[in-house]
Design a protein around this motif. Structure first.
Motif, PDB file in Angstrom:
ATOM      1  N   ILE A 171      -5.836  -1.731  -3.474  1.00 40.80           N
ATOM      2  CA  ILE A 171      -4.992  -2.713  -2.392  1.00 40.80           C
ATOM      3  C   ILE A 171      -5.755  -2.583  -1.270  1.00 40.80           C
ATOM      4  N   ILE A 172      -6.441  -3.553  -0.527  1.00 42.90           N
ATOM      5  CA  ILE A 172      -7.370  -3.255   0.595  1.00 42.90           C
ATOM      6  C   ILE A 172      -6.584  -3.445   1.771  1.00 42.90           C
ATOM      7  N   ASP A 173      -6.365  -2.317   2.812  1.00 41.69           N
ATOM      8  CA  ASP A 173      -6.354  -2.821   4.061  1.00 41.69           C
ATOM      9  C   ASP A 173      -4.857  -3.532   4.515  1.00 41.69           C
ATOM     10  N   MET A 174      -3.957  -3.271   3.594  1.00 45.18           N
ATOM     11  CA  MET A 174      -2.377  -3.707   3.891  1.00 45.18           C
ATOM     12  C   MET A 174      -1.894  -3.188   5.008  1.00 45.18           C
ATOM     13  N   GLN A 175      -2.634  -3.348   6.170  1.00 44.98           N
ATOM     14  CA  GLN A 175      -2.158  -2.515   7.384  1.00 44.98           C
ATOM     15  C   GLN A 175      -1.468  -3.179   8.241  1.00 44.98           C
ATOM     16  N   ARG A 176      -0.261  -2.523   9.018  1.00 43.02           N
ATOM     17  CA  ARG A 176       0.400  -2.946  10.024  1.00 43.02           C
ATOM     18  C   ARG A 176      -0.687  -3.579  11.072  1.00 43.02           C
ATOM     19  N   ASP A 177      -1.646  -2.931  11.318  1.00 42.54           N
ATOM     20  CA  ASP A 177      -2.783  -3.430  12.342  1.00 42.54           C
ATOM     21  C   ASP A 177      -3.327  -4.881  11.882  1.00 42.54           C
ATOM     22  N   ARG A 228      -7.614   1.748   3.933  1.00 32.85           N
ATOM     23  CA  ARG A 228      -7.203   1.747   5.380  1.00 32.85           C
ATOM     24  C   ARG A 228      -8.404   1.273   6.436  1.00 32.85           C
ATOM     25  N   GLU A 229      -8.659   0.661   7.055  1.00 34.72           N
ATOM     26  CA  GLU A 229      -9.715   0.475   7.870  1.00 34.72           C
ATOM     27  C   GLU A 229      -9.313   1.008   9.314  1.00 34.72           C
ATOM     28  N   GLY A 230     -10.055   1.902   9.820  1.00 31.85           N
ATOM     29  CA  GLY A 230      -9.650   2.633  11.029  1.00 31.85           C
ATOM     30  C   GLY A 230     -10.667   3.742  11.478  1.00 31.85           C
ATOM     31  N   HIS A 231     -10.364   4.208  12.547  1.00 33.43           N
ATOM     32  CA  HIS A 231     -11.714   5.151  13.326  1.00 33.43           C
ATOM     33  C   HIS A 231     -10.756   6.408  13.818  1.00 33.43           C
ATOM     34  N   GLY A 235       0.228  10.879  -4.757  1.00 36.86           N
ATOM     35  CA  GLY A 235      -0.607  10.862  -6.085  1.00 36.86           C
ATOM     36  C   GLY A 235      -1.490   9.880  -5.844  1.00 36.86           C
ATOM     37  N   GLU A 236      -1.255   8.493  -5.213  1.00 38.76           N
ATOM     38  CA  GLU A 236      -1.965   7.701  -5.025  1.00 38.76           C
ATOM     39  C   GLU A 236      -3.177   7.721  -3.953  1.00 38.76           C
ATOM     40  N   ILE A 237      -4.407   7.468  -4.144  1.00 38.62           N
ATOM     41  CA  ILE A 237      -5.518   7.489  -3.727  1.00 38.62           C
ATOM     42  C   ILE A 237      -5.416   6.652  -2.394  1.00 38.62           C
ATOM     43  N   VAL A 238      -5.714   7.556  -1.168  1.00 35.82           N
ATOM     44  CA  VAL A 238      -5.787   6.621   0.069  1.00 35.82           C
ATOM     45  C   VAL A 238      -7.290   6.929   0.757  1.00 35.82           C
ATOM     46  N   ILE A 239      -7.923   5.863   0.741  1.00 35.56           N
ATOM     47  CA  ILE A 239      -9.396   5.843   1.221  1.00 35.56           C
ATOM     48  C   ILE A 239      -9.200   5.238   2.971  1.00 35.56           C
ATOM     49  N   ASP A 240      -9.540   6.179   3.696  1.00 41.47           N
ATOM     50  CA  ASP A 240     -10.002   5.797   5.166  1.00 41.47           C
ATOM     51  C   ASP A 240     -11.258   5.542   5.327  1.00 41.47           C
ATOM     52  N   LYS A 241     -11.279   4.072   5.667  1.00 39.82           N
ATOM     53  CA  LYS A 241     -12.906   3.640   5.640  1.00 39.82           C
ATOM     54  C   LYS A 241     -13.080   3.245   7.290  1.00 39.82           C
TER      55      LYS A 241
END
Ligand code: C5J
Length: 226
Positions: free
Chosen positions: A26-32, A75-78, A127-133
């Motif tokens: 699930i890609i980038d379903m972020q509030r931003d 999650r896309e972010g810096h 336990g779910e993987i969260v990738i910060d990219k």
């Protein structure tokens, strides 16, 4: 976990799913991106256009959890000091607020800020993987490839936003690395409905040059039958 493989209806043609080597991504379903006051809106977009993907993603997430499918959120972010944000990305366009500027949900697209987090409806479970990219693609400057290989994952059921930006970029990166990507059309959305359609068309064209396109209903049905 479904014990037998399934033949999933998809375009450009049916695709076999071995559930044991498949993950939900699930890609980038972020509030931003999805809520007013975030990165998406600062770029001049109508963020309400992404809401259609939340319900179908939620159903996929619930089903994946129920059957024990691996789940990966991105999650896309810096970094707060912007050391991983290229100037060319920060300076692009004429947004009302730039990456790193303070906004109503904290600093725009910065890790740890409220806006950077995933929407409550799709919040990662323990336990779910969260990738910060830092980029649009989930493989660029992340540990994603190593994590998938370590778990023997070869097929990705891809959901998220936006269809033509981070979903397409990630699918192309995954395809080049040998992963089979099945993009679930109703679980993706764009600020530009025509780009959503074009983004899906590009994936499934030429015999599935980047992968397949299917729907959440088709996957849920295949899971039930398996
Ligand atoms: C964008 C994304 N659209 N997650 N990011 O800038 O698609």
């Amino acid at each position: 976990m479904p014990s037998k493989a399934s033949m999933l209806p998809a375009e450009p043609g049916p695709v076999e799913i071995d559930w044991g080597t498949t993950a939900l991504m699930i890609i980038d379903m972020q509030r931003d991106f999805l809520e007013p006051g975030g990165f998406g809106e600062t770029l001049g977009n109508d963020v309400s256009l992404l809401a259609s993907a939340v319900g179908p993603c939620r159903k996929m997430l619930a089903a994946a959890r129920e059957v024990g499918l691996a789940v990966i959120h991105t999650r896309e972010g810096h970094q707060p000091d912007l050391s991983d944000a290229p100037r060319a990305k920060i300076e692009r366009g004429a947004p009302s607020l730039r990456i790193g500027d303070p906004g109503p949900m904290g600093r725009i697209l910065i890790r740890g800020e409220p806006g950077h987090d995933i929407v409550p409806e799709l919040y990662p479970a323990a336990g779910e993987i969260v990738i910060d990219k830092p980029g649009k693609g989930a493989f660029y400057a992340t540990e994603l490839d190593a994590l998938l290989r370590a778990r023997g994952i070869g097929t990705l059921l891809v959901c998220g936003v936006t269809t033509e930006v981070c979903v397409n970029t990630t699918v192309r990166e995954a395809n080049d690395r040998g992963y089979r990507c099945i993009v679930l059309a109703d679980c993706c959305a764009s600020y530009f409905p025509a780009f959503h359609e074009a983004g899906l068309a590009m994936i499934k064209a030429q015999g599935g040059i980047f992968g397949w396109v299917s729907t959440s209903a088709a996957v849920l049905d295949a899971m039930r039958r398996a």
